[in-house]
Scaffold this motif. Structure first.
Motif, mmCIF file in Angstrom:
data_model
loop_
_atom_site.group_PDB
_atom_site.id
_atom_site.type_symbol
_atom_site.label_atom_id
_atom_site.label_comp_id
_atom_site.label_asym_id
_atom_site.label_seq_id
_atom_site.Cartn_x
_atom_site.Cartn_y
_atom_site.Cartn_z
ATOM 1 N N GLU A 110 -0.695 4.059 -2.839
ATOM 2 C CA GLU A 110 -1.646 5.139 -2.555
ATOM 3 C C GLU A 110 -2.997 4.886 -3.212
ATOM 4 O OE1 GLU A 110 0.295 8.692 -3.785
ATOM 5 O OE2 GLU A 110 1.390 8.940 -1.891
ATOM 6 N N GLU A 111 -2.969 4.381 -4.435
ATOM 7 C CA GLU A 111 -4.239 4.062 -5.105
ATOM 8 C C GLU A 111 -4.991 2.981 -4.334
ATOM 9 O OE1 GLU A 111 -5.871 2.336 -9.402
ATOM 10 O OE2 GLU A 111 -3.738 2.770 -9.111
ATOM 11 N N ARG A 114 -6.502 4.493 -1.171
ATOM 12 C CA ARG A 114 -7.694 5.309 -1.448
ATOM 13 C C ARG A 114 -8.916 4.434 -1.716
ATOM 14 N NH1 ARG A 114 -4.009 8.871 -4.094
ATOM 15 N NH2 ARG A 114 -4.313 7.755 -6.045
ATOM 16 N N ARG A 115 -8.696 3.305 -2.380
ATOM 17 C CA ARG A 115 -9.822 2.403 -2.641
ATOM 18 C C ARG A 115 -10.379 1.843 -1.328
ATOM 19 N NH1 ARG A 115 -6.652 0.125 -6.931
ATOM 20 N NH2 ARG A 115 -6.243 -1.680 -5.587
ATOM 21 N N THR A 117 -9.860 3.095 1.980
ATOM 22 C CA THR A 117 -10.215 4.024 3.052
ATOM 23 C C THR A 117 -10.622 5.402 2.565
ATOM 24 O OG1 THR A 117 -7.941 4.833 3.318
ATOM 25 C CG2 THR A 117 -8.552 2.847 4.543
ATOM 26 N N GLY A 118 -10.377 5.702 1.295
ATOM 27 C CA GLY A 118 -10.654 7.035 0.793
ATOM 28 C C GLY A 118 -9.654 8.064 1.275
ATOM 29 N N ALA A 119 -8.542 7.618 1.880
ATOM 30 C CA ALA A 119 -7.530 8.525 2.417
ATOM 31 C C ALA A 119 -6.155 8.135 1.899
ATOM 32 C CB ALA A 119 -7.537 8.499 3.944
ATOM 33 N N LYS A 120 -5.221 9.082 1.972
ATOM 34 C CA LYS A 120 -3.854 8.818 1.565
ATOM 35 C C LYS A 120 -3.128 7.996 2.625
ATOM 36 C CE LYS A 120 -3.167 12.986 -1.228
ATOM 37 N NZ LYS A 120 -2.323 14.208 -1.431
ATOM 38 N N TRP A 131 -4.527 8.524 11.551
ATOM 39 C CA TRP A 131 -5.098 7.438 10.744
ATOM 40 C C TRP A 131 -5.587 6.317 11.643
ATOM 41 C CZ3 TRP A 131 -4.841 2.311 9.863
ATOM 42 C CH2 TRP A 131 -5.383 1.830 8.676
#
Length: 284
Positions: A110-111, A114-115, A117-120, A131
């Protein structure tokens, strides 16, 4: 197509289709967690109620043994300690190791998502389709696109996307091999993990080696779960590879929320029961 349609109309009602192969392991793990959590709740509840009844039957003065607040405090105290001890016992050892691997791998993925795409990470078919609508044509997201394509059932698209994977680093090559195996697995192919394990052995970076170890264990667990094997042992086997990164994750991410929820539920329910008891003259 018409022939298959006619057969479907005239055939006897079929049994519900089995779950997709990639959903078997999460379902089994979820069932095991629920089973052990419920058992911990029932054991703690029984011990707490027994303590309250023992208080009522004790040789203490009636003013103490039948006091509503004292009974409530005894129940909550015994229940809190018993629930914590049983949860720690039932979620230790092999299940605890397996959950530590799963939770750490999920948080790490998940981290990373996020890096990029900025999404979960999408969960479920609808989220995966959304998505893909937002990020499906962006370069550099081939591994994430494969995950979404698998969730939407587009296995041919996922297999084609494997050709877009970068292969500069050992971990990128491992990622391509592991995802190729998983796409084949979801498609119904039971292949050995030889190529995936060989690619994992080439990974040098410590963080990437931990990710590769967790990934190999998860793939093996998927295969064993689909075939009725010991998937729990396979997951737990990667605990050493993950190392200190997963310390206390099971407690902070799973046991503490479960303990808090069951404590709050029990506090409300037993409070109502004691108030009813007071209204009927059992406590004062």
């Amino acid at each position: 197509m018409l022939r298959h349609s006619a057969r479907a109309v005239t055939a006897a009602p079929a049994a519900p289709p089995p779950p997709a192969r990639n959903r078997v392991l999460p379902a089994l793990l979820g069932q095991e967690v629920q089973r052990r959590t419920r058992r911990a709740f029932l054991i703690a509840l029984g011990l707490a109620l027994l303590a309250v009844f023992a208080l009522g039957a004790s040789f203490l003065p009636m003013s103490l043994s039948a006091d509503l607040l004292i009974s409530y405090g005894v129940f909550l105290g015994v229940y809190a300690v018993a629930l914590a001890l049983v949860l720690l016992r039932d979620f230790g050892h092999e299940l605890g190791d397996a959950l530590a691997v799963v939770i750490w791998a999920r948080l790490d993925a998940e981290e990373h998502a996020r890096r990029l795409t900025g999404a979960k990470i999408p969960v479920g078919q609808a989220a995966a389709a959304a998505w893909l609508a937002r990020h499906g044509d962006k370069p550099g997201l081939a591994p994430q696109r494969v995950v979404a394509q698998i969730l939407t059932g587009d296995l041919d698209g996922a297999r084609a996307t494997l050709g877009d994977y970068p292969t500069t680093t050992p971990y990128q090559r491992f990622e391509r091999e592991s995802d190729r195996w998983f796409v084949d697995f979801v498609s119904g192919v039971d292949a050995p993990l030889t190529a995936v394990e060989a690619a994992a052995a080439e990974v040098v970076d410590p963080g990437d080696r931990a990710r590769a170890g967790a990934s190999v264990a998860t793939l093996r667990a998927h295969s064993l779960a689909a075939g009725g094997g010991n998937w729990l042992h396979a997951l737990a086997s990667a605990r050493a590879a993950v190392g200190d990164r997963a310390n206390m994750l099971v407690v902070s991410r799973m046991l503490m929320p479960a303990w808090t929820f069951y404590m709050a539920s029990a506090a409300v329910l037993i409070g109502i029961a004691l108030l009813v008891g007071r209204a009927t003259g059992v406590w004062h």
